[in-house]
Design a protein around this motif. Sequence first.
Motif, PDB file in Angstrom:
ATOM      1  N   LYS A   1       3.765   0.020  -4.882  1.00 11.26           N
ATOM      2  CA  LYS A   1       2.933  -1.064  -5.385  1.00 11.26           C
ATOM      3  C   LYS A   1       2.032  -0.535  -6.480  1.00 11.26           C
TER       4      LYS A   1
ATOM      5  N   TYR B   1      -1.450  -1.454  -9.050  1.00 13.84           N
ATOM      6  CA  TYR B   1      -2.654  -2.245  -9.271  1.00 13.84           C
ATOM      7  C   TYR B   1      -3.121  -2.029 -10.705  1.00 13.84           C
TER       8      TYR B   1
ATOM      9  N   SER C   1       0.564  -1.038   4.677  1.00 12.51           N
ATOM     10  CA  SER C   1       0.898  -2.375   5.172  1.00 12.51           C
ATOM     11  C   SER C   1       1.889  -2.349   6.321  1.00 12.51           C
TER      12      SER C   1
ATOM     13  N   GLU D   1      -8.253  -9.538  10.161  1.00 13.71           N
ATOM     14  CA  GLU D   1      -8.075 -10.084   8.819  1.00 13.71           C
ATOM     15  C   GLU D   1      -9.318  -9.779   7.990  1.00 13.71           C
TER      16      GLU D   1
ATOM     17  N   GLY E   1      -1.126  -4.407   2.545  1.00  6.01           N
ATOM     18  CA  GLY E   1      -0.513  -5.715   2.721  1.00  6.01           C
ATOM     19  C   GLY E   1      -1.449  -6.846   2.356  1.00  6.01           C
ATOM     20  N   GLU E   2      -0.987  -8.079   2.629  1.00  6.54           N
ATOM     21  CA  GLU E   2      -1.782  -9.257   2.287  1.00  6.54           C
ATOM     22  C   GLU E   2      -3.015  -9.376   3.172  1.00  6.54           C
ATOM     23  N   GLY E   3      -2.957  -8.833   4.381  1.00  5.47           N
ATOM     24  CA  GLY E   3      -4.105  -8.942   5.278  1.00  5.47           C
ATOM     25  C   GLY E   3      -5.278  -8.083   4.886  1.00  5.47           C
TER      26      GLY E   3
ATOM     27  N   ARG F   1      -8.912  -8.537  -0.857  1.00  2.78           N
ATOM     28  CA  ARG F   1      -9.086  -7.992  -2.200  1.00  2.78           C
ATOM     29  C   ARG F   1      -9.366  -6.496  -2.110  1.00  2.78           C
TER      30      ARG F   1
ATOM     31  N   SER G   1      -3.502  -6.909  -8.213  1.00  2.38           N
ATOM     32  CA  SER G   1      -2.066  -6.670  -8.091  1.00  2.38           C
ATOM     33  C   SER G   1      -1.394  -6.850  -9.445  1.00  2.38           C
TER      34      SER G   1
END
Length: 479
Positions: A240, A242, A418, A425, A439-441, A444, A478
């Motif tokens: 990933k 950034y 992730s 959360e 991950g999404e959890g 920011r 991202s």
Amino acid sequence: MAADWLGCLVSINCGPTLGMYQGEVSSVDQSSQTISLRQPFHNGVKCPVPEVTFSAIDIKELKILEINKKYNVKNTPTASAKVSRTPVAVPKGDARGAEKVNSPQHYSKSFGERQLDALGQHKGFRRRHNSWSSSSRGANQMTPKKNGVKNSQMRQRDDECFGDGVDDGLDTDFDFEGNLALFDKAAVFSEIDTSEQRNGARSRGTPQDQTPLRYRHDENILEAKPVVYRQIIVPQAGGKEYCTDSGLVVPSVSYELHKRLLSVAERHGLTLERRLEMTGVCASQMALTLLGGPNRFTPKNLHQRPTVALLCGPHVQGAQGISCGRHLANHEVEVILFLPNFVKMVDSVTNELTLFNKTDGKQVSSIKDLPDTPLDLIINCLDCHENTFLMDQPWYRAAANWANQNRAPVLSLDPPVSGQGHAVEAKWSLSLCLPLALGEGAGRVYLCDIGFPRQVFQEVGIKYQSPFGCKFVIPLHSA
């Protein structure tokens, strides 16, 4: 010699009391030291008497405005002459005339206009400079005032002095719509575009194609070389990428590369204690900003101290959270530290806990001791990069459920990759040095600088240039 003055137009200054007089010389009496003017004007207003006589004692200065051309040039008096000031008992003129010199009268032509006619000047020049006079507005377009009689008299006097001979065409209204219709906007812009293209200027287009006309104080106008946004290159991609607010690319790293980086830093003297202190400072600074920063932490808000709950585990990530809680407590934040009772804990946790107990912070070991009301912020330090079995422990699940049920925002400190999942959360996550693939959890993502030199990155094969600029904590987006 006295006859040479007859018919001349003169201006007589009698001082501030009597004022200025202009007129045509009708007689000069050398014996009585007097001079008489016919059709005189007093301070620009025609006198009600046909003739005024002046004594030499009253005259301050006498100037000739027009010379009588019937006489010889050699016998003409000078342009400026002064009469003898020898006191002589002579009459000062008609007393009634002296009382009425300031009364408004109506005459057909001003003295100044007669002088312009005598000198052969064109009246058009005077009209242009006096087009504002009341006569150009028409008889019924005058602005009303409170004193109607005085206003009418002043208007008529202005008409006589300034408004004679003004063209009636000035009363016609200007046709704005007709003149605006003559303006061809498309043709003018087409001519501008053609001129810009001929001169090499950039034509109008999208905002991305236009060169900015204004620069910030920190922007360089002349760029010596193109900007390289990929300044960090890692040997093993973390899966990933950034980017920062300025567009710099920050790739993620794998956990194996992250451990190698920590090992090299340890060998060069960046011990765990130093890393814990730096992490605690950066995390507390970010937490203070999330709590309101300077708008919240003022002497007037001491009665509204923010409350923060720290959920820590028995590992290095928990020690980082305890260090952050110590700095928050030093900044007048009410800190509640949750740490279960363990028989044996690592030395870093024990040392940080000893320092934390020197502050006003509160330590609890049971979820029941945590407040039920929403807090200002929750800092999650329960997760560990290696010991994933902790997620099955009862105290972990109870702490995660309490954090998810509480309506306070959550900041995760140094969260794992992730693949391990996130039981809590988070709204924000703070990574160290270089980010992992979160991950999404994780919410920011933010990145903090813990002080690794460039040579430490080079030893593990990372081409590194600091993306932090003037800050120690920066947001990541991202890519």
